[in-house]
Design a protein around this motif. Structure first.
Motif, PDB file in Angstrom:
ATOM      1  N   THR A 169      12.855  14.157  -1.448  1.00 18.45           N
ATOM      2  CA  THR A 169      13.530  15.315  -3.047  1.00 18.45           C
ATOM      3  C   THR A 169      15.021  13.638  -3.476  1.00 18.45           C
ATOM      4  O   THR A 169      15.614  13.419  -2.078  1.00 18.45           O
ATOM      5  CB  THR A 169      14.158  16.197  -2.886  1.00 18.45           C
ATOM      6  N   ASP A 170      15.077  13.978  -4.635  1.00 21.52           N
ATOM      7  CA  ASP A 170      15.746  13.108  -4.997  1.00 21.52           C
ATOM      8  C   ASP A 170      17.533  13.909  -4.178  1.00 21.52           C
ATOM      9  O   ASP A 170      18.379  14.311  -4.856  1.00 21.52           O
ATOM     10  CB  ASP A 170      16.037  13.487  -6.579  1.00 21.52           C
TER      11      ASP A 170
ATOM     12  N   ALA B 235      15.014   6.156  -0.355  1.00 23.33           N
ATOM     13  CA  ALA B 235      13.570   6.652   0.160  1.00 23.33           C
ATOM     14  C   ALA B 235      13.033   7.412  -0.126  1.00 23.33           C
ATOM     15  O   ALA B 235      11.597   7.630  -0.402  1.00 23.33           O
ATOM     16  CB  ALA B 235      13.678   8.061   1.772  1.00 23.33           C
ATOM     17  N   HIS B 236      13.918   8.162  -0.884  1.00 22.26           N
ATOM     18  CA  HIS B 236      13.636   8.635  -2.562  1.00 22.26           C
ATOM     19  C   HIS B 236      12.596   7.578  -3.447  1.00 22.26           C
ATOM     20  O   HIS B 236      12.128   7.897  -4.024  1.00 22.26           O
ATOM     21  CB  HIS B 236      14.470   9.420  -3.426  1.00 22.26           C
ATOM     22  N   LEU B 237      13.227   6.712  -3.515  1.00 17.28           N
ATOM     23  CA  LEU B 237      12.387   5.732  -4.920  1.00 17.28           C
ATOM     24  C   LEU B 237      11.943   5.304  -3.829  1.00 17.28           C
ATOM     25  O   LEU B 237      10.142   5.203  -4.695  1.00 17.28           O
ATOM     26  CB  LEU B 237      13.862   4.921  -5.271  1.00 17.28           C
TER      27      LEU B 237
ATOM     28  N   THR C  53       0.802  -1.287   0.185  1.00 20.59           N
ATOM     29  CA  THR C  53      -0.275   0.352  -0.401  1.00 20.59           C
ATOM     30  C   THR C  53       1.191   1.085   0.214  1.00 20.59           C
ATOM     31  O   THR C  53       2.359   1.390   0.843  1.00 20.59           O
ATOM     32  CB  THR C  53      -1.241   0.174   1.258  1.00 20.59           C
ATOM     33  N   VAL C  54       0.401   2.315  -0.341  1.00 19.10           N
ATOM     34  CA  VAL C  54       0.790   3.834  -0.377  1.00 19.10           C
ATOM     35  C   VAL C  54       1.634   3.514   1.613  1.00 19.10           C
ATOM     36  O   VAL C  54       3.011   3.941   1.559  1.00 19.10           O
ATOM     37  CB  VAL C  54      -0.051   4.641   0.128  1.00 19.10           C
ATOM     38  N   ASP C  55       0.939   3.553   2.004  1.00 21.59           N
ATOM     39  CA  ASP C  55       1.581   3.156   3.670  1.00 21.59           C
ATOM     40  C   ASP C  55       2.627   2.314   3.547  1.00 21.59           C
ATOM     41  O   ASP C  55       3.282   2.735   4.327  1.00 21.59           O
ATOM     42  CB  ASP C  55       0.244   2.865   4.620  1.00 21.59           C
ATOM     43  N   ASP C  56       3.099   1.731   2.810  1.00 23.84           N
ATOM     44  CA  ASP C  56       3.687   0.500   3.471  1.00 23.84           C
ATOM     45  C   ASP C  56       4.970   0.971   2.799  1.00 23.84           C
ATOM     46  O   ASP C  56       6.391   1.345   2.912  1.00 23.84           O
ATOM     47  CB  ASP C  56       3.522  -0.739   2.549  1.00 23.84           C
ATOM     48  N   TYR C  57       5.075   1.589   1.051  1.00 26.04           N
ATOM     49  CA  TYR C  57       5.877   2.717   0.514  1.00 26.04           C
ATOM     50  C   TYR C  57       5.996   3.922   1.453  1.00 26.04           C
ATOM     51  O   TYR C  57       7.774   3.944   1.550  1.00 26.04           O
ATOM     52  CB  TYR C  57       5.945   3.330   0.046  1.00 26.04           C
ATOM     53  N   LEU C  58       6.046   4.218   2.325  1.00 22.97           N
ATOM     54  CA  LEU C  58       5.516   6.327   2.869  1.00 22.97           C
ATOM     55  C   LEU C  58       6.623   5.392   4.198  1.00 22.97           C
ATOM     56  O   LEU C  58       7.412   5.975   4.822  1.00 22.97           O
ATOM     57  CB  LEU C  58       4.486   6.680   3.328  1.00 22.97           C
ATOM     58  N   ASP C  59       6.170   4.034   4.709  1.00 23.30           N
ATOM     59  CA  ASP C  59       6.661   3.226   6.150  1.00 23.30           C
ATOM     60  C   ASP C  59       8.284   2.906   5.674  1.00 23.30           C
ATOM     61  O   ASP C  59       9.374   3.425   6.246  1.00 23.30           O
ATOM     62  CB  ASP C  59       5.825   2.108   6.667  1.00 23.30           C
ATOM     63  N   GLY C  60       8.543   2.396   4.585  1.00 24.04           N
ATOM     64  CA  GLY C  60       9.690   2.327   4.302  1.00 24.04           C
ATOM     65  C   GLY C  60      10.412   2.836   4.230  1.00 24.04           C
ATOM     66  O   GLY C  60      11.624   3.450   3.890  1.00 24.04           O
ATOM     67  N   ALA C  61      10.337   4.384   3.421  1.00 22.64           N
ATOM     68  CA  ALA C  61      10.701   5.723   2.934  1.00 22.64           C
ATOM     69  C   ALA C  61      11.379   6.383   4.510  1.00 22.64           C
ATOM     70  O   ALA C  61      12.636   6.814   4.458  1.00 22.64           O
ATOM     71  CB  ALA C  61      10.167   7.010   2.361  1.00 22.64           C
ATOM     72  N   ARG C  62      10.550   6.088   4.965  1.00 27.16           N
ATOM     73  CA  ARG C  62      10.938   6.892   6.639  1.00 27.16           C
ATOM     74  C   ARG C  62      11.650   6.151   7.272  1.00 27.16           C
ATOM     75  O   ARG C  62      12.994   6.834   7.993  1.00 27.16           O
ATOM     76  CB  ARG C  62       9.539   6.647   7.568  1.00 27.16           C
TER      77      ARG C  62
ATOM     78  N   MET D  10      14.228   4.156   5.747  1.00 26.48           N
ATOM     79  CA  MET D  10      14.986   4.156   4.748  1.00 26.48           C
ATOM     80  C   MET D  10      15.818   5.743   5.350  1.00 26.48           C
ATOM     81  O   MET D  10      17.612   6.318   5.203  1.00 26.48           O
ATOM     82  CB  MET D  10      15.747   4.006   3.313  1.00 26.48           C
ATOM     83  N   ALA D  11      15.279   6.943   5.123  1.00 23.63           N
ATOM     84  CA  ALA D  11      15.584   8.341   5.543  1.00 23.63           C
ATOM     85  C   ALA D  11      15.826   7.953   6.566  1.00 23.63           C
ATOM     86  O   ALA D  11      17.048   8.473   7.064  1.00 23.63           O
ATOM     87  CB  ALA D  11      14.731   9.333   5.665  1.00 23.63           C
ATOM     88  N   ALA D  12      16.046   7.566   8.157  1.00 24.52           N
ATOM     89  CA  ALA D  12      16.287   7.656   9.520  1.00 24.52           C
ATOM     90  C   ALA D  12      17.542   6.794   9.540  1.00 24.52           C
ATOM     91  O   ALA D  12      18.634   6.918  10.200  1.00 24.52           O
ATOM     92  CB  ALA D  12      15.730   7.351  10.440  1.00 24.52           C
ATOM     93  N   ALA D  13      17.901   5.767   8.304  1.00 23.30           N
ATOM     94  CA  ALA D  13      18.850   5.032   8.047  1.00 23.30           C
ATOM     95  C   ALA D  13      20.285   5.578   7.157  1.00 23.30           C
ATOM     96  O   ALA D  13      21.381   5.046   7.115  1.00 23.30           O
ATOM     97  CB  ALA D  13      18.616   3.492   7.712  1.00 23.30           C
ATOM     98  N   GLY D  14      19.244   6.707   7.199  1.00 20.64           N
ATOM     99  CA  GLY D  14      20.365   7.425   5.770  1.00 20.64           C
ATOM    100  C   GLY D  14      20.747   7.303   4.627  1.00 20.64           C
ATOM    101  O   GLY D  14      21.860   7.430   3.653  1.00 20.64           O
ATOM    102  N   ARG D  15      19.896   6.336   4.196  1.00 23.48           N
ATOM    103  CA  ARG D  15      20.217   5.737   2.969  1.00 23.48           C
ATOM    104  C   ARG D  15      18.564   6.829   2.078  1.00 23.48           C
ATOM    105  O   ARG D  15      17.611   6.424   2.015  1.00 23.48           O
ATOM    106  CB  ARG D  15      19.726   3.785   2.838  1.00 23.48           C
ATOM    107  N   LEU D  16      19.311   8.055   1.850  1.00 23.23           N
ATOM    108  CA  LEU D  16      18.337   8.949   1.233  1.00 23.23           C
ATOM    109  C   LEU D  16      17.874   8.602   0.077  1.00 23.23           C
ATOM    110  O   LEU D  16      16.945   9.054  -0.700  1.00 23.23           O
ATOM    111  CB  LEU D  16      18.662  10.795   1.907  1.00 23.23           C
ATOM    112  N   PHE D  17      18.447   8.096  -1.594  1.00 22.07           N
ATOM    113  CA  PHE D  17      18.464   7.784  -2.568  1.00 22.07           C
ATOM    114  C   PHE D  17      16.880   6.553  -2.506  1.00 22.07           C
ATOM    115  O   PHE D  17      16.286   6.495  -3.110  1.00 22.07           O
ATOM    116  CB  PHE D  17      19.275   7.356  -2.988  1.00 22.07           C
TER     117      PHE D  17
END
Length: 61
Positions: A54-55, A29-31, A9-18, A20-27
């Protein structure tokens, strides 16, 4: 174990993005955020998601 990305779901992708961002894996998170934004029908909400993740490879300087 295999997963069908159509089940996410959209929430699954957003949870993953959060995560990845917290882990410093910004790209990554962006994807993930891009995928979430692409699944949203409301353009304003999609823009908001893209603005938050952002990218990091884009030269803004």
């Amino acid at each position: 174990m295999t997963h069908d990305s159509a089940d996410l779901t959209v929430d699954d992708y957003l949870d993953g993005a959060r995560e990845m961002a917290a882990a410093g894996r910004l790209f990554l998170a962006h994807l993930l955020a891009e995928e979430a934004a692409g699944r949203i029908d409301d353009p304003a909400t999609a823009r908001s998601i893209r603005a938050q993740y952002t990218d990091p490879t884009t030269d803004r300087g």
